[in-house]
Write a protein that holds these residues in place. Structure first.
Motif, PDB file in Angstrom:
ATOM      1  N   THR A   1      -9.201   3.982   5.333  1.00  0.00           N
ATOM      2  CA  THR A   1     -10.106   5.021   4.837  1.00  0.00           C
ATOM      3  C   THR A   1     -11.585   4.674   4.994  1.00  0.00           C
ATOM      4  O   THR A   1     -12.428   5.570   5.005  1.00  0.00           O
ATOM      5  CB  THR A   1      -9.838   5.289   3.353  1.00  0.00           C
ATOM      6  OG1 THR A   1     -10.185   4.120   2.582  1.00  0.00           O
ATOM      7  CG2 THR A   1      -8.368   5.623   3.123  1.00  0.00           C
TER       8      THR A   1
ATOM      9  N   ASN B   1      -5.855  -0.179   2.550  1.00  0.00           N
ATOM     10  CA  ASN B   1      -6.439   1.144   2.330  1.00  0.00           C
ATOM     11  C   ASN B   1      -7.889   1.217   2.801  1.00  0.00           C
ATOM     12  O   ASN B   1      -8.330   2.252   3.309  1.00  0.00           O
ATOM     13  CB  ASN B   1      -6.358   1.505   0.842  1.00  0.00           C
ATOM     14  CG  ASN B   1      -4.945   1.889   0.422  1.00  0.00           C
ATOM     15  OD1 ASN B   1      -4.218   2.524   1.181  1.00  0.00           O
ATOM     16  ND2 ASN B   1      -4.556   1.493  -0.767  1.00  0.00           N
TER      17      ASN B   1
ATOM     18  N   SER C   1      -3.091  -4.511  -0.958  1.00  0.00           N
ATOM     19  CA  SER C   1      -2.977  -3.073  -0.769  1.00  0.00           C
ATOM     20  C   SER C   1      -4.353  -2.442  -0.575  1.00  0.00           C
ATOM     21  O   SER C   1      -4.541  -1.582   0.305  1.00  0.00           O
ATOM     22  CB  SER C   1      -2.280  -2.450  -1.991  1.00  0.00           C
ATOM     23  OG  SER C   1      -2.343  -1.043  -1.963  1.00  0.00           O
ATOM     24  N   ASN C   2      -5.323  -2.876  -1.370  1.00  0.00           N
ATOM     25  CA  ASN C   2      -6.680  -2.339  -1.245  1.00  0.00           C
ATOM     26  C   ASN C   2      -7.285  -2.646   0.123  1.00  0.00           C
ATOM     27  O   ASN C   2      -8.018  -1.823   0.692  1.00  0.00           O
ATOM     28  CB  ASN C   2      -7.576  -2.909  -2.346  1.00  0.00           C
ATOM     29  CG  ASN C   2      -7.291  -2.299  -3.702  1.00  0.00           C
ATOM     30  OD1 ASN C   2      -6.638  -1.270  -3.799  1.00  0.00           O
ATOM     31  ND2 ASN C   2      -7.779  -2.936  -4.747  1.00  0.00           N
TER      32      ASN C   2
ATOM     33  N   THR D   1      -0.007   3.356  -3.283  1.00  0.00           N
ATOM     34  CA  THR D   1      -0.901   4.514  -3.100  1.00  0.00           C
ATOM     35  C   THR D   1      -0.461   5.440  -1.978  1.00  0.00           C
ATOM     36  O   THR D   1      -1.104   6.466  -1.750  1.00  0.00           O
ATOM     37  CB  THR D   1      -2.335   4.032  -2.794  1.00  0.00           C
ATOM     38  OG1 THR D   1      -2.319   3.203  -1.622  1.00  0.00           O
ATOM     39  CG2 THR D   1      -2.907   3.231  -3.957  1.00  0.00           C
TER      40      THR D   1
ATOM     41  N   ALA E   1       0.828  -1.210   0.000  1.00  0.00           N
ATOM     42  CA  ALA E   1       0.000   0.000   0.000  1.00  0.00           C
ATOM     43  C   ALA E   1       0.859   1.256   0.000  1.00  0.00           C
ATOM     44  O   ALA E   1       0.562   2.233  -0.701  1.00  0.00           O
ATOM     45  CB  ALA E   1      -0.932  -0.010   1.217  1.00  0.00           C
TER      46      ALA E   1
END
Length: 365
Positions: free
Chosen positions: A239, A235, A231-232, A122, A118
């Motif tokens: 978030t 995140n 990674s998603n 991003t 991550a």
């Protein structure tokens, strides 16, 4: 349709755990024991998937679009990733399925792998990753450069892999002592009987083919992949953006579930806490895996298994660099501990050194 990712992941985690399908071991064995059996099994997955993916493309189910080849990031990332998987005791997928077996070291490697993926994709180092991957050459696939049908390459790959499989199947088989069967029927086959390496590879290849149309149906135009979904997931936890939870996130969660089911059913699940040295290696190896996979554009699944099946330069370059990185790490961390000739250590000492503390048993054929 997102839920289909969970079921594909469960199937993949179950099969990889029961088949002891360790890509790290496959790459490492080339250098440590000069054995290519598991590398051949890995290439069976690539060949099977290659047939399926180009058939799906020809049928219009998916549409393969060649992309530019980010050669610099692929080389650097592949070498880093290959080195890292030896430290971590498993590649990205191997870390997921061993986490499902109860290996705490794999839990730690998985956390740092997802976190640093991550960060690189991003987070604060996303600009660096983008700049590295912006160094490209236009043509991205072998068949586009050669101006030939991809089916010619599919046929050549399948033939070469078939010859390699035949070579290994013709070798003398050694019978190993085993406890009497405690299960019967399907339960014995699924949870107790050792799985053949090449049969396992064929099943994984079929799962990889099925992933393509199921993933595309949700708007995610890709097959199996581990790094971006990991990674998603990080995140999303930071978030709360639900749009980040795509088919791929369900896939990696499914791998954990599937490997846990397989490990519990076979009696191999056990919480294993590593020593301090293994903890440091797991954390460092996981972090380097995230860095390497982000730069290279994928791990041993997304690059070495999926991109290679499409005959992309990125996939095959990453595969070679990962093997080279694994060889370097094996030389520095495993082979230097091999006993000198005549010391009585023998192959058993090598095998023991090759397996990280707290890791699962060696791969079964």
């Amino acid at each position: 349709m997102l839920i289909s990712g969970l079921f594909v992941g469960i199937a993949l985690g179950f099969v990889m755990q029961r088949g002891r399908f360790c890509v790290t071991g496959a790459f490492r064995d080339i250098w440590v024991t000069r054995n290519t059996r598991w590398l051949t099994a890995f290439m069976v997955v690539v060949a099977v998937q290659s047939v399926g993916v180009f058939a799906l493309d020809a049928a219009g189910v998916i549409a393969l679009e060649p992309a530019a080849f980010p050669w610099l990031a692929t080389i650097v990332g592949g070498l880093i990733f290959g080195f890292a998987i030896v430290l971590a005791g498993g590649c990205a997928t191997g870390t997921y399925y061993r986490a499902g077996e109860g290996l705490v070291g794999s839990w730690l490697a998985l956390i740092t792998y997802a976190l640093f993926a991550a960060i690189m994709k991003t987070g604060p180092l996303a600009g660096f990753t983008s700049s590295m991957r912006s160094v490209t050459v236009e043509q991205g696939t072998f068949h586009s450069v050669l101006n030939v049908s991809p089916w010619i390459l599919v046929a050549l790959l399948s033939a070469a892999v078939g010859v390699a499989v035949r070579h290994h199947l013709r070798k003398p088989k050694f019978t190993m002592a085993a406890l009497p069967a405690s299960k019967s029927g399907l339960a014995h086959l699924l949870f107790e009987k050792p799985w053949n390496a090449f049969a396992t590879a064929v099943v994984i290849g079929l799962i990889a083919i099925a992933a393509w149309p199921l993933s595309w149906a949700t708007g995610r135009e890709a097959g199996l992949g581990i790094t971006t979904p990991s990674s998603n997931a990080v995140n999303f936890l930071v978030t709360g953006d639900a749009e980040l939870v795509d088919w791929g996130v369900f896939l990696v969660l499914g791998i954990l579930v599937g490997s846990f089911i397989a490990a519990k059913g076979s009696g191999e699940f056990r919480i294993r806490v590593p020593d301090a040295n293994t903890v440091l290696k797991s954390l460092g190896g996981g972090a380097l895996m995230g860095v390497g996979a982000a730069l290279a554009g994928g791990c041993t699944i997304g690059n070495a298994m999926v991109e290679t099946a499409q005959f992309s330069f990125q996939g095959w370059t990453a595969l070679v660099c990962m093997i080279l990185g694994t060889g370097l790490a094996a030389r520095l961390t495993i082979m230097k501990r091999r006993p000198p000739a005549g010391s009585g250590g023998g192959a058993g000492a090598v095998s023991g050194a090759a397996r990280p503390a707290g890791a699962a048993a060696p791969a079964r054929s």
